[in-house]
Design a protein around this motif. Structure first.
Motif, PDB file in Angstrom:
ATOM      1  N   GLN A   1     117.079 -44.415  44.001  1.00  0.00           N
ATOM      2  CA  GLN A   1     115.937 -43.909  43.237  1.00  0.00           C
ATOM      3  C   GLN A   1     115.991 -44.325  41.766  1.00  0.00           C
ATOM      4  O   GLN A   1     115.230 -43.807  40.956  1.00  0.00           O
ATOM      5  CB  GLN A   1     115.891 -42.380  43.335  1.00  0.00           C
ATOM      6  N   ILE A   2     116.869 -45.240  41.447  1.00  0.00           N
ATOM      7  CA  ILE A   2     116.938 -45.767  40.085  1.00  0.00           C
ATOM      8  C   ILE A   2     116.220 -47.109  40.090  1.00  0.00           C
ATOM      9  O   ILE A   2     116.749 -48.108  40.576  1.00  0.00           O
ATOM     10  CB  ILE A   2     118.400 -45.902  39.613  1.00  0.00           C
ATOM     11  N   PHE A   3     115.003 -47.126  39.584  1.00  0.00           N
ATOM     12  CA  PHE A   3     114.147 -48.298  39.694  1.00  0.00           C
ATOM     13  C   PHE A   3     114.193 -49.121  38.409  1.00  0.00           C
ATOM     14  O   PHE A   3     113.980 -48.595  37.315  1.00  0.00           O
ATOM     15  CB  PHE A   3     112.704 -47.870  39.989  1.00  0.00           C
ATOM     16  N   PHE A  18     106.748 -45.265  42.635  1.00  0.00           N
ATOM     17  CA  PHE A  18     106.768 -46.108  41.435  1.00  0.00           C
ATOM     18  C   PHE A  18     105.609 -47.103  41.460  1.00  0.00           C
ATOM     19  O   PHE A  18     104.905 -47.288  40.470  1.00  0.00           O
ATOM     20  CB  PHE A  18     108.113 -46.844  41.359  1.00  0.00           C
ATOM     21  N   LEU A  19     105.384 -47.722  42.627  1.00  0.00           N
ATOM     22  CA  LEU A  19     104.299 -48.695  42.755  1.00  0.00           C
ATOM     23  C   LEU A  19     102.933 -48.028  42.669  1.00  0.00           C
ATOM     24  O   LEU A  19     101.986 -48.601  42.127  1.00  0.00           O
ATOM     25  CB  LEU A  19     104.434 -49.452  44.079  1.00  0.00           C
ATOM     26  N   LEU A  20     102.819 -46.813  43.205  1.00  0.00           N
ATOM     27  CA  LEU A  20     101.560 -46.070  43.090  1.00  0.00           C
ATOM     28  C   LEU A  20     101.272 -45.731  41.626  1.00  0.00           C
ATOM     29  O   LEU A  20     100.150 -45.870  41.142  1.00  0.00           O
ATOM     30  CB  LEU A  20     101.626 -44.790  43.920  1.00  0.00           C
ATOM     31  N   GLU A  21     102.318 -45.291  40.924  1.00  0.00           N
ATOM     32  CA  GLU A  21     102.151 -44.917  39.519  1.00  0.00           C
ATOM     33  C   GLU A  21     101.748 -46.123  38.672  1.00  0.00           C
ATOM     34  O   GLU A  21     100.950 -46.007  37.737  1.00  0.00           O
ATOM     35  CB  GLU A  21     103.464 -44.322  38.993  1.00  0.00           C
ATOM     36  N   LYS A  22     102.291 -47.305  39.020  1.00  0.00           N
ATOM     37  CA  LYS A  22     101.986 -48.521  38.276  1.00  0.00           C
ATOM     38  C   LYS A  22     100.635 -49.130  38.663  1.00  0.00           C
ATOM     39  O   LYS A  22     100.179 -50.091  38.050  1.00  0.00           O
ATOM     40  CB  LYS A  22     103.089 -49.565  38.510  1.00  0.00           C
ATOM     41  N   GLY A  23     100.015 -48.586  39.715  1.00  0.00           N
ATOM     42  CA  GLY A  23      98.723 -49.109  40.136  1.00  0.00           C
ATOM     43  C   GLY A  23      98.797 -50.365  40.978  1.00  0.00           C
ATOM     44  O   GLY A  23      97.777 -51.021  41.225  1.00  0.00           O
ATOM     45  N   VAL A  24     100.018 -50.723  41.420  1.00  0.00           N
ATOM     46  CA  VAL A  24     100.167 -51.892  42.295  1.00  0.00           C
ATOM     47  C   VAL A  24      99.643 -51.574  43.690  1.00  0.00           C
ATOM     48  O   VAL A  24      99.045 -52.412  44.358  1.00  0.00           O
ATOM     49  CB  VAL A  24     101.655 -52.320  42.378  1.00  0.00           C
ATOM     50  N   LEU A  25      99.874 -50.340  44.139  1.00  0.00           N
ATOM     51  CA  LEU A  25      99.415 -49.895  45.455  1.00  0.00           C
ATOM     52  C   LEU A  25      98.475 -48.708  45.292  1.00  0.00           C
ATOM     53  O   LEU A  25      98.503 -48.003  44.282  1.00  0.00           O
ATOM     54  CB  LEU A  25     100.610 -49.485  46.322  1.00  0.00           C
ATOM     55  N   TYR A  26      97.684 -48.492  46.324  1.00  0.00           N
ATOM     56  CA  TYR A  26      96.778 -47.352  46.350  1.00  0.00           C
ATOM     57  C   TYR A  26      96.996 -46.608  47.653  1.00  0.00           C
ATOM     58  O   TYR A  26      97.092 -47.229  48.713  1.00  0.00           O
ATOM     59  CB  TYR A  26      95.329 -47.814  46.232  1.00  0.00           C
TER      60      TYR A  26
END
Length: 459
Positions: free
Chosen positions: A274-276, A206-214
């Motif tokens: 898995q429910i974010f 989820f964080l990767l998809e949002k661009g928070v993490l790489y």
């Protein structure tokens, strides 16, 4: 003896496969059965190789192609299940979905133009100028190229590439944009040799998809496309090992099946974890330390923890204190729920003491033992004697805080009393590791806590 006849007797379910949801679930269920079977079979092949029972190159060839065939079948069934699931919309009929999968179409590029293949198997395609128009010759005819830059025209560009529902790239393209992006991101960012430890979608995705993490590891899109193209033959021709010769890469197919399975499970059967529900507002509040924390301890991330980090400065400070401390476990194996509860329920001093104790449980040896005080050494040995490791000890302490809250303070004095109390209680009635674990959760009561707090326990 339980055999095929007994299995047939138990096979009594009669699904309505005209219902899209039911059709998707049964396709998904059969894919899961194939996947479990392959996991067991891979372990059996490993056992036979290690035991010297499987040594012939011919036999290993047969095993690899058989495994490749069934892994390809897993991939195909998972992708079809998700395609059907994502098209469960009013007015859609299941027969229409299956018919679309059966019908052939032709391979195209990102602009929808056809891609071709020459008689010698070379892929040719159009290239585009800065205005996204295909490059043409002086007569206005489209020029075609191969990956090496060679030029082709309408006469030698080759034939259109037919695709059907058995082909990997088409099945992936039929998915929703969200599912396709999630699958491609996981395939691009998870190394094949660590696919088993990344077999489910987590808040990290989820964080990767949002661009928070790489991601620290990342294939280029060109490498990814070449990767799929290179192994497409395995996916499509694996059923014909005695007829067509091709290169099999079981590691790739296992990685592909594992990650497809992870995405389909997340979409069709998400677990509570898995429910974010993280909002963009929560993400905007995340500190820079989040990147480093997630890089080294991604298995501890949870929806609840991220919201706490974003909105609770005390929680944020606890985590920074923990992961800048001297005695931090190098590899935490506790669940994200346990870790989140530890951060919520323990104060900073308790967190540091418990992490120190768990660190010693994992790492104490004769060298480190010589640098510790006798009480700590005795305590670590006693906990090990009770059959507990660093992870189960952490889970036990979190359980105590959940039940008794601030009535028990986890410091060296109280923990020593607590562990000795457990030793005394269990000395004559516990004989196995499993029963120790079961008993520890229920053998401490309010009277015991009062005894510890009032210094009335004899050590």
């Amino acid at each position: 003896m339980f055999g095929p006849k007994e299995l047939d007797i138990r096979n009594t379910y009669n699904p309505n496969l005209q219902e899209i949801q039911e059709s998707a679930e049964r396709t998904y269920g059969e894919a899961n059965s194939f996947f479990r079977k392959e996991e067991l079979y891979l372990k059996d092949v490993e056992r036979r190789i290690n035991a010297g029972e499987l040594t012939s190159e011919k036999d290993i060839y047969d095993e690899c192609h058989a495994i490749a065939s069934d892994l390809a079948k897993c991939c195909e069934m998972y992708l079809k299940a998700l395609y059907i699931f994502e098209h469960n919309i009013p007015g859609t009929k299941i027969d229409e979905l299956w018919e679309k999968l059966k019908n052939s179409d032709y391979k195209t590029d990102q602009n929808g133009r056809l891609v071709y293949m020459t008689m010698s198997g070379v892929i040719t395609f159009a290239k585009y100028d800065e205005n996204n128009n295909p490059i043409t010759d002086e007569n206005g005819k489209v020029i075609y190229f191969d990956k090496d830059g060679n030029i082709y025209n309408d006469n030698n560009r080759g034939a259109k590439i037919k695709r059907n529902g058995h082909q990997l790239d088409r099945l992936i393209e039929l998915l929703s944009s969200e599912s396709k992006l999630l699958l491609e991101t996981r395939l691009l960012s998870i190394p094949m040799n660590s696919t088993e430890s990344n077999s489910s979608v987590s808040v990290l995705d989820f964080l990767l998809e949002k661009g928070v993490l790489y991601p620290a590891y990342m294939l280029s899109s060109t490498e990814y496309n070449g990767w799929l193209e290179q192994h497409k033959a395995t996916f499509e021709e694996s059923r014909y090992s005695g007829q067509k010769q091709y290169d099999v890469n079981v590691e790739f197919l296992y990685h592909l099946a594992t990650q497809i399975r992870a995405v389909v499970q997340f979409k069709m059967d998400p677990q509570n974890s898995q429910i974010f529900t993280i909002t963009d507002e929560d993400l905007a509040k995340l500190p820079l330390e989040m990147q480093q924390f997630a890089s080294f301890h991604s298995s501890l991330l949870s929806d609840e923890l991220i919201k706490l980090i974003a909105n609770d400065e005390e929680i944020r400070n606890k985590i920074v204190t923990l992961f800048t401390g001297k005695y931090v476990l190098p590899s935490w194996k506790v669940s994200p729920v346990v870790f989140c509860n530890m951060v919520k329920l323990m104060d900073s001093k308790e967190i540091l003491y418990v992490s120190f104790l768990c660190f010693m449980l994992k790492n104490m040896d004769p060298i480190t033992e010589s640098k510790l005080d006798n009480k700590t050494v005795d305590l670590v040995k006693l906990i090990r004697f009770l059959g507990l490791n660093h992870n189960s000890t952490m889970e036990f302490f979190v359980h105590l805080k959940e039940v008794f809250g601030d009535t028990i303070i986890l410091n060296s004095k109280n923990v020593e009393k607590l562990i000795r109390l457990l030793r005394n209680k269990m000395a004559h009635c516990i004989s196995t590791y499993d029963s120790i674990n079961d008993t520890m959760n229920y053998s401490i009561d309010t009277t015991d806590i009062n005894t510890i707090n009032n210094d009335t326990l004899k050590l």
